[in-house]
Motif scaffolding. Structure first.
Motif, short mmCIF file in Angstrom:
data_model
loop_
_atom_site.label_atom_id
_atom_site.label_comp_id
_atom_site.label_asym_id
_atom_site.label_seq_id
_atom_site.Cartn_x
_atom_site.Cartn_y
_atom_site.Cartn_z
N GLY A 204 0.80 -1.21 0.00
CA GLY A 204 0.00 0.00 0.00
C GLY A 204 0.83 1.27 0.00
N GLU A 207 2.58 1.70 -3.33
CA GLU A 207 1.68 2.21 -4.36
C GLU A 207 1.50 3.73 -4.20
OE1 GLU A 207 -0.35 1.58 -7.85
OE2 GLU A 207 0.97 0.26 -6.70
N ALA A 208 1.37 4.19 -2.95
CA ALA A 208 1.24 5.63 -2.70
C ALA A 208 2.48 6.38 -3.17
CB ALA A 208 1.01 5.89 -1.22
N ILE A 352 -2.23 7.46 5.12
CA ILE A 352 -2.81 6.31 4.42
C ILE A 352 -3.61 5.54 5.47
CG2 ILE A 352 -2.35 4.32 2.95
CD1 ILE A 352 0.40 5.51 2.35
N TYR A 356 -7.83 0.83 4.72
CA TYR A 356 -7.23 0.30 3.50
C TYR A 356 -5.92 -0.41 3.79
CZ TYR A 356 -3.97 0.37 -0.38
OH TYR A 356 -3.00 0.01 -1.27
N LEU A 357 -5.02 0.28 4.51
CA LEU A 357 -3.63 -0.16 4.54
C LEU A 357 -3.40 -1.48 5.25
CD1 LEU A 357 -0.88 0.78 3.53
CD2 LEU A 357 -0.48 1.82 5.75
N SER A 434 -7.18 -1.47 -5.02
CA SER A 434 -7.95 -0.75 -4.01
C SER A 434 -7.39 0.65 -3.78
CB SER A 434 -7.98 -1.53 -2.69
OG SER A 434 -8.60 -2.78 -2.87
N TYR A 435 -6.06 0.79 -3.81
CA TYR A 435 -5.48 2.13 -3.63
C TYR A 435 -5.89 3.04 -4.78
CZ TYR A 435 -2.39 5.97 -2.57
OH TYR A 435 -1.92 7.22 -2.25
N GLN A 436 -5.86 2.50 -5.98
CA GLN A 436 -6.23 3.31 -7.14
C GLN A 436 -7.68 3.77 -7.04
OE1 GLN A 436 -3.96 4.26 -9.62
NE2 GLN A 436 -5.65 5.69 -9.92
N HIS A 439 -7.86 6.49 -4.36
CA HIS A 439 -7.11 7.65 -4.85
C HIS A 439 -7.94 8.42 -5.87
CE1 HIS A 439 -3.94 9.87 -7.06
NE2 HIS A 439 -3.34 9.91 -5.88
N LEU A 451 -7.23 11.05 2.09
CA LEU A 451 -7.45 9.66 1.69
C LEU A 451 -8.42 8.93 2.60
CD1 LEU A 451 -3.97 8.17 0.62
CD2 LEU A 451 -6.06 8.21 -0.74
#
Length: 474
Positions: A204, A207-208, A352, A356-357, A434-436, A439, A451
């Motif tokens: 995660g 990706e950020a 973050i 999610y993370l 999921s991050y996309q 975001h 976020l």
């Protein structure tokens, strides 16, 4: 619960506050939003266990936050901090977490109010089995009802006791192994589960750090390599997260544990610190590192990425203004209070969020649950087929080019996927996708400036749509 903003701070109310902030950006009626936010079922039990020559009564909980999808899913923790408010908050976070990473579970959580260090392994086993019996009696555990997992203070050992107790009480249940996840491999566990949450944290944050615009706003370069990282907590999550950051080329400058913290601007060797702690009982006095006696102060030292991977509320209204990290990755559940969140967002930090993370654990638990229901390990059906197919392709290429690859190259090319390869691949794809998703909500929804709000919007939208599809609400 350490360093709370005040003595009346409610973890569950803190989660609800974040929910309400995000709900304003969704299309659902107040009735649906109230249903999503509420805890559906709360079990509070007290049960006796004979410890030595005495009878002790233990307080325990299991909360099923949402039934929009079944089974419910969430860990069981052993801690003196366990109370109804905490378990309700953690259960609600599980609902939102599962929705964000597209895992079809409702959220749940459980806990026993206990200092596990005071009891022998035999005594802990008796307590765990007794707790499991209470869950079975009240229908708060089962492959299609409620599936616990490890959490703070528990691990594969406790899960093995739970699955054995459940199987004993349900001898004709063919899917009994699926009543709990995080089990030993020999009892239906999945390879990769132990490190899953820490690996998900790494995926995660990585990706950020790929987003050029976001990194430029923070004054950081793209990528993990070279970034200074401080990790709080060397438990299962913190250790594995720190290890993956170090392997990717990050500089591990600070480590924080309950006995204190250490800092070295030139970097620390994670495994050397772990070995030092094993031999001395403390991370303090590690050669070449600065000792920080007040562990909470370790959060405030210079770094690029801060990973709080311990308990909730460690960053609050009193110390948030002193945080120097540009990126705060919530590996623990609720390490930031809402007050801390506001302060860090105002300072332009990238937080973050936990929902999610740290979803790597429940993602791989989902894989384990599916494995138990299918009664076949991942890779068993395709490994040899893949290797044979790769061999045919390689032979054709060698024949067409009149070139031969080396034995090492052939071994690498022909290797079919093992269970752990498939688990890692599924987890990586989940965390990236999921991050996309969150975001995009963050960047494309007017008025959303962080976020966490974007993640809650994502979760509310998915849970709300599920309720509408069930026909419960118009």
């Amino acid at each position: 619960m350490s360093n709370q903003d005040n003595t009346t701070y409610s973890f569950f109310q803190g989660v609800a506050r974040n929910f309400d902030k995000a709900a304003k950006f969704t299309k659902f009626s107040p009735g649906i939003l109230d249903q999503i936010k509420a805890c559906n079922s709360i079990l509070r039990v007290k049960f006796p266990v004979k410890i030595g020559e005495e009878i002790e009564v233990f307080e325990a909980y299991r909360v099923q936050h949402s039934h929009h999808k079944l089974p419910c899913k969430g860990g069981i923790r052993f801690s003196m901090e366990v109370d109804q408010d905490e378990v309700m908050a953690l259960a609600s976070l599980m609902t939102y977490k599962c929705a964000i990473v597209n895992v079809p579970f409702g959220g749940a959580k459980g806990g026993i109010k206990i200092d596990a260090k005071k009891y022998s392994e035999y005594e802990l086993e008796k307590i765990t089995r007794r707790y499991t019996t209470e869950l079975v009696k009240k229908n708060f555990i089962g492959p299609g009802t409620d599936v616990p997992a490890p959490d703070y203070g528990t691990g594969a050992r406790e899960m093995s006791w739970i699955v054995d107790t459940y199987t004993t009480l349900n001898p004709n249940e063919i899917n009994a192994q699926a009543c709990v996840t995080g089990k030993p491999i020999s009892q239906g566990g999945v390879r990769g589960r132990t490190e899953a949450t820490g690996l998900g944290v790494f995926f995660g944050v990585r990706e950020a750090c790929k987003k050029e615009e976001d990194m430029a706003a923070l004054g950081l370069s793209v990528g993990i390599a070279g970034k200074r990282v401080i990790v709080q907590g060397l438990g299962n999550v913190g250790y594995h997260a720190a290890n993956y950051f170090q392997e990717e080329g990050a500089l591990l400058v600070g480590l924080i544990e309950y006995e204190g913290a250490i800092y070295n601007a030139n970097g620390l060797d994670l495994n050397a610190v772990v070995a030092h702690r094993k031999s001395t009982g403390s991370i303090l006095d590690f050669p070449g590192a600065e000792n920080i006696k007040d562990s909470s102060k370790g959060l405030e030292y210079p770094c690029d990425i801060l990973i709080p991977a311990a308990l909730e509320s460690v960053i609050n209204g009193q110390n948030a203004g002193n945080i120097q990290a540009q990126i705060i990755g919530e590996a623990a559940n609720g390490p930031l209070t809402p007050e801390a969140d506001e302060i860090l967002n105002q300072k332009g930090k990238l937080v973050i969020p936990d929902i999610y993370l740290n979803a790597g654990g429940v993602t791989v638990s989902y894989f384990e649950w599916l494995k138990n229901l299918s009664h076949v390990r991942y890779g068993r059906l395709e490994k040899r087929f893949s290797e044979n197919m790769y061999a045919e392709i390689l032979n054709i290429i060698e024949s067409m080019t009149n070139q031969k690859v080396s034995k090492l190259e052939r071994k690498i090319i022909l290797r079919g996927p093992d269970e752990v390869d498939l688990v890692y691949s599924g987890l990586e794809d989940t965390m990236i996708g999921s991050y996309q998703e969150i975001h995009d909500i963050w960047k494309n929804t007017e008025g959303v400036d962080d976020l966490r709000t974007a993640a809650f919007i994502c979760a509310i939208n998915k849970v709300g749509e599920s309720y509408k599809e069930l026909g419960i609400f118009p």
